[in-house]
Design a protein around this motif. Structure first.
Motif, PDB file in Angstrom:
ATOM      1  N   GLY A 230       0.790  -1.235   0.000  1.00  0.00           N
ATOM      2  CA  GLY A 230       0.000   0.000   0.000  1.00  0.00           C
ATOM      3  C   GLY A 230       0.817   1.278   0.000  1.00  0.00           C
ATOM      4  O   GLY A 230       0.302   2.343   0.300  1.00  0.00           O
ATOM      5  N   VAL A 231       2.106   1.165  -0.353  1.00  0.00           N
ATOM      6  CA  VAL A 231       2.976   2.340  -0.360  1.00  0.00           C
ATOM      7  C   VAL A 231       3.482   2.566  -1.780  1.00  0.00           C
ATOM      8  O   VAL A 231       3.966   1.629  -2.426  1.00  0.00           O
ATOM      9  N   ILE A 232       3.353   3.783  -2.258  1.00  0.00           N
ATOM     10  CA  ILE A 232       3.911   4.142  -3.559  1.00  0.00           C
ATOM     11  C   ILE A 232       5.281   4.765  -3.328  1.00  0.00           C
ATOM     12  O   ILE A 232       5.422   5.692  -2.521  1.00  0.00           O
ATOM     13  N   VAL A 233       6.284   4.234  -4.019  1.00  0.00           N
ATOM     14  CA  VAL A 233       7.593   4.902  -4.027  1.00  0.00           C
ATOM     15  C   VAL A 233       7.593   5.796  -5.265  1.00  0.00           C
ATOM     16  O   VAL A 233       7.803   5.326  -6.386  1.00  0.00           O
ATOM     17  N   ALA A 234       7.316   7.064  -5.064  1.00  0.00           N
ATOM     18  CA  ALA A 234       7.198   7.976  -6.212  1.00  0.00           C
ATOM     19  C   ALA A 234       8.550   8.157  -6.886  1.00  0.00           C
ATOM     20  O   ALA A 234       8.652   8.166  -8.102  1.00  0.00           O
ATOM     21  N   ASP A 235       9.579   8.317  -6.078  1.00  0.00           N
ATOM     22  CA  ASP A 235      10.934   8.452  -6.613  1.00  0.00           C
ATOM     23  C   ASP A 235      11.929   8.135  -5.505  1.00  0.00           C
ATOM     24  O   ASP A 235      11.559   8.064  -4.329  1.00  0.00           O
ATOM     25  N   THR A 236      13.158   7.944  -5.897  1.00  0.00           N
ATOM     26  CA  THR A 236      14.195   7.677  -4.893  1.00  0.00           C
ATOM     27  C   THR A 236      15.559   8.014  -5.455  1.00  0.00           C
ATOM     28  O   THR A 236      15.752   8.032  -6.669  1.00  0.00           O
ATOM     29  N   LYS A 237      16.472   8.310  -4.536  1.00  0.00           N
ATOM     30  CA  LYS A 237      17.828   8.686  -4.924  1.00  0.00           C
ATOM     31  C   LYS A 237      18.822   7.692  -4.342  1.00  0.00           C
ATOM     32  O   LYS A 237      18.808   7.433  -3.140  1.00  0.00           O
ATOM     33  N   PHE A 238      19.641   7.118  -5.195  1.00  0.00           N
ATOM     34  CA  PHE A 238      20.707   6.237  -4.720  1.00  0.00           C
ATOM     35  C   PHE A 238      22.047   6.954  -4.855  1.00  0.00           C
ATOM     36  O   PHE A 238      22.233   7.819  -5.712  1.00  0.00           O
ATOM     37  N   GLU A 239      22.971   6.549  -3.987  1.00  0.00           N
ATOM     38  CA  GLU A 239      24.371   6.934  -4.184  1.00  0.00           C
ATOM     39  C   GLU A 239      25.164   5.665  -4.413  1.00  0.00           C
ATOM     40  O   GLU A 239      24.960   4.661  -3.715  1.00  0.00           O
ATOM     41  N   PHE A 240      26.064   5.729  -5.386  1.00  0.00           N
ATOM     42  CA  PHE A 240      26.950   4.607  -5.653  1.00  0.00           C
ATOM     43  C   PHE A 240      28.391   5.049  -5.505  1.00  0.00           C
ATOM     44  O   PHE A 240      28.728   6.231  -5.665  1.00  0.00           O
ATOM     45  N   GLY A 241      29.210   4.086  -5.193  1.00  0.00           N
ATOM     46  CA  GLY A 241      30.643   4.344  -5.131  1.00  0.00           C
ATOM     47  C   GLY A 241      31.371   3.111  -5.610  1.00  0.00           C
ATOM     48  O   GLY A 241      30.766   2.046  -5.800  1.00  0.00           O
ATOM     49  N   LEU A 242      32.665   3.258  -5.820  1.00  0.00           N
ATOM     50  CA  LEU A 242      33.472   2.115  -6.208  1.00  0.00           C
ATOM     51  C   LEU A 242      34.159   1.575  -4.961  1.00  0.00           C
ATOM     52  O   LEU A 242      34.792   2.321  -4.211  1.00  0.00           O
ATOM     53  N   ILE A 243      33.975   0.270  -4.742  1.00  0.00           N
ATOM     54  CA  ILE A 243      34.679  -0.422  -3.665  1.00  0.00           C
ATOM     55  C   ILE A 243      35.375  -1.613  -4.304  1.00  0.00           C
ATOM     56  O   ILE A 243      34.713  -2.431  -4.964  1.00  0.00           O
ATOM     57  N   ASP A 244      36.684  -1.697  -4.170  1.00  0.00           N
ATOM     58  CA  ASP A 244      37.465  -2.721  -4.879  1.00  0.00           C
ATOM     59  C   ASP A 244      37.129  -2.718  -6.372  1.00  0.00           C
ATOM     60  O   ASP A 244      37.004  -3.777  -6.994  1.00  0.00           O
ATOM     61  N   GLY A 245      36.912  -1.527  -6.913  1.00  0.00           N
ATOM     62  CA  GLY A 245      36.651  -1.408  -8.342  1.00  0.00           C
ATOM     63  C   GLY A 245      35.244  -1.793  -8.767  1.00  0.00           C
ATOM     64  O   GLY A 245      34.932  -1.747  -9.954  1.00  0.00           O
ATOM     65  N   ARG A 246      34.395  -2.157  -7.805  1.00  0.00           N
ATOM     66  CA  ARG A 246      33.033  -2.590  -8.172  1.00  0.00           C
ATOM     67  C   ARG A 246      32.014  -1.518  -7.802  1.00  0.00           C
ATOM     68  O   ARG A 246      32.084  -0.907  -6.726  1.00  0.00           O
ATOM     69  N   LEU A 247      31.053  -1.337  -8.686  1.00  0.00           N
ATOM     70  CA  LEU A 247      29.972  -0.391  -8.435  1.00  0.00           C
ATOM     71  C   LEU A 247      29.159  -0.888  -7.238  1.00  0.00           C
ATOM     72  O   LEU A 247      28.614  -1.993  -7.270  1.00  0.00           O
ATOM     73  N   SER A 248      29.090  -0.078  -6.175  1.00  0.00           N
ATOM     74  CA  SER A 248      28.487  -0.536  -4.928  1.00  0.00           C
ATOM     75  C   SER A 248      27.508   0.492  -4.401  1.00  0.00           C
ATOM     76  O   SER A 248      27.722   1.709  -4.539  1.00  0.00           O
ATOM     77  N   LEU A 249      26.453   0.005  -3.777  1.00  0.00           N
ATOM     78  CA  LEU A 249      25.480   0.888  -3.120  1.00  0.00           C
ATOM     79  C   LEU A 249      26.097   1.412  -1.832  1.00  0.00           C
ATOM     80  O   LEU A 249      26.609   0.631  -1.019  1.00  0.00           O
ATOM     81  N   ILE A 250      26.005   2.734  -1.627  1.00  0.00           N
ATOM     82  CA  ILE A 250      26.507   3.320  -0.380  1.00  0.00           C
ATOM     83  C   ILE A 250      25.414   4.194   0.226  1.00  0.00           C
ATOM     84  O   ILE A 250      24.305   4.267  -0.301  1.00  0.00           O
ATOM     85  N   ASP A 251      25.729   4.835   1.325  1.00  0.00           N
ATOM     86  CA  ASP A 251      24.840   5.816   1.942  1.00  0.00           C
ATOM     87  C   ASP A 251      23.545   5.140   2.401  1.00  0.00           C
ATOM     88  O   ASP A 251      23.523   3.982   2.745  1.00  0.00           O
TER      89      ASP A 251
END
Ligand SMILES: Nc1ncnc2c1ncn2[C@@H]1O[C@H](COP(=O)(O)OP(=O)(O)O)[C@@H](O)[C@H]1O
Ligand SMILES: [Mg+2]
Length: 301
Positions: free
Chosen positions: A200-221
């Motif tokens: 019953g919840v709409i996620v209208a929008d969202t912001k992710f931050e990514f970073g490189l950890i050991d050269g891999r694209l990783s979710l942070i924050d």
């Protein structure tokens, strides 16, 4: 309900502090503490919302666990595994603190939108497009988009983030990383929106931050929290007007009712507004992640 407005209350001295989080630099790792501070209209209130930082952190942990194949920065959120001097504050830091790998941050905010709101609505109204993406004519505010879109923005250290076209984002971080960040952003948004919609919840929008950890694209924050996303109660969305914000509406209504100018120091926030706001945060966590939040309940009581 315990509350933590700043880690100085514990005698700690953070290396960096944002509006909400305080960061301790541990070399290759960061200790990230979500305090109970709250902002509205870009100003931080003098009061704290008890447990807010716990909700933000526990929700981030729950989403990370839902995306087990996506690399992320979490080392542990178990305060018994924090190094000293943090472990001795396990009771105060538990549930609101992540020990994380330090990442080389991508200098863009990765935003996914499924509905037309915020700066996307403003941009659409003026130009019919957002971040260089042309949208069908005649869409109303808070209307669902034909399909989710990727609308990156700069990471402004001060002031407001500015929207970027995909080409501008690619010029900043490279074509390959931009495409990877876009695809991952849209994938995570799609999965999260489906999970939330079932509840019953709409996620209208969202912001992710990514970073490189050991050269891999990783979710942070933080990930898919009420601070990094617009959560709307599905039953209260009426295209043409902005749905109420799930979490901050009570505070905003109060600030509007006292006629604050959004520039001078914020007026005092009465306890009932703080308590009702705290309840709203716990409510959305409970709706989305009752089971996942259970192990952290002691930090929410
Ligand atoms: N793993 C990480 N490595 C490096 N920086 C990180 C990591 N996780 C989060 N951050 C940064 O820590 C900060 C979190 O503090 P916050 O209070 O949310 O700041 P802000 O007010 O800028 O949102 C953000 O600048 C974010 O980019
Ligand atoms: Mg932040």
């Amino acid at each position: 309900m315990r509350s933590l407005r700043t880690t100085s209350e514990l005698g700690l001295r953070p290396d960096a502090a944002g509006k909400v989080r305080e960061l301790f630099d541990l070399g290759d790792e960061l200790l990230i503490v979500a305090t109970d501070r709250i902002s509205a209209y870009d100003c931080v209130m003098a009061e704290a919302v008890p447990g807010r930082g716990v909700v933000l952190t526990v929700m981030t942990l729950a989403w990370l666990a839902r995306f087990p194949d996506v690399p992320n920065h979490l080392v542990t959120a178990d305060p018994a595994r924090f190094p000293e001097p943090f472990r001795e504050h396990a009771e105060a830091l538990g549930g609101r603190t992540m020990l994380a790998r330090k990442a080389a941050r991508l200098p863009i905010e990765c935003v996914a939108r499924g509905y037309l709101s915020g700066s996307a609505w403003q941009s659409y109204r003026q130009t019919g497009e957002i971040c260089g993406i042309r949208l069908p004519a005649g869409l109303r505010r808070a209307e669902r988009l034909p399909q989710p879109i990727f609308t990156p923005a700069t990471k402004a250290e001060t002031g407001h983030d500015e929207n970027l076209s995909f080409a501008q984002a690619a010029a900043l971080i490279g074509d390959g990383p931009a495409a990877a960040a876009r695809d991952l952003t849209l994938r995570l948004y799609g999965e999260a929106a489906a999970w939330a919609a079932e509840r019953g919840v709409i996620v209208a929008d969202t912001k992710f931050e990514f970073g490189l950890i050991d050269g891999r694209l990783s979710l942070i924050d933080e990930v898919l929290t009420p601070d990094s996303s617009r959560f709307w109660p599905a039953g209260e969305v009426r295209p043409g007007s902005e749905p109420p914000s799930w979490d901050k509406q009570i505070l905003r209504n109060h600030l509007d009712s006292v006629g604050w100018d959004h520039a001078s120091p914020p007026p005092p926030v009465p306890p009932w507004v703080l308590e009702r706001t705290a309840a709203r945060y716990r409510e959305v966590l409970q709706i989305l992640f009752a089971a996942e939040a259970a192990p952290w309940r002691r930090y929410l009581e």
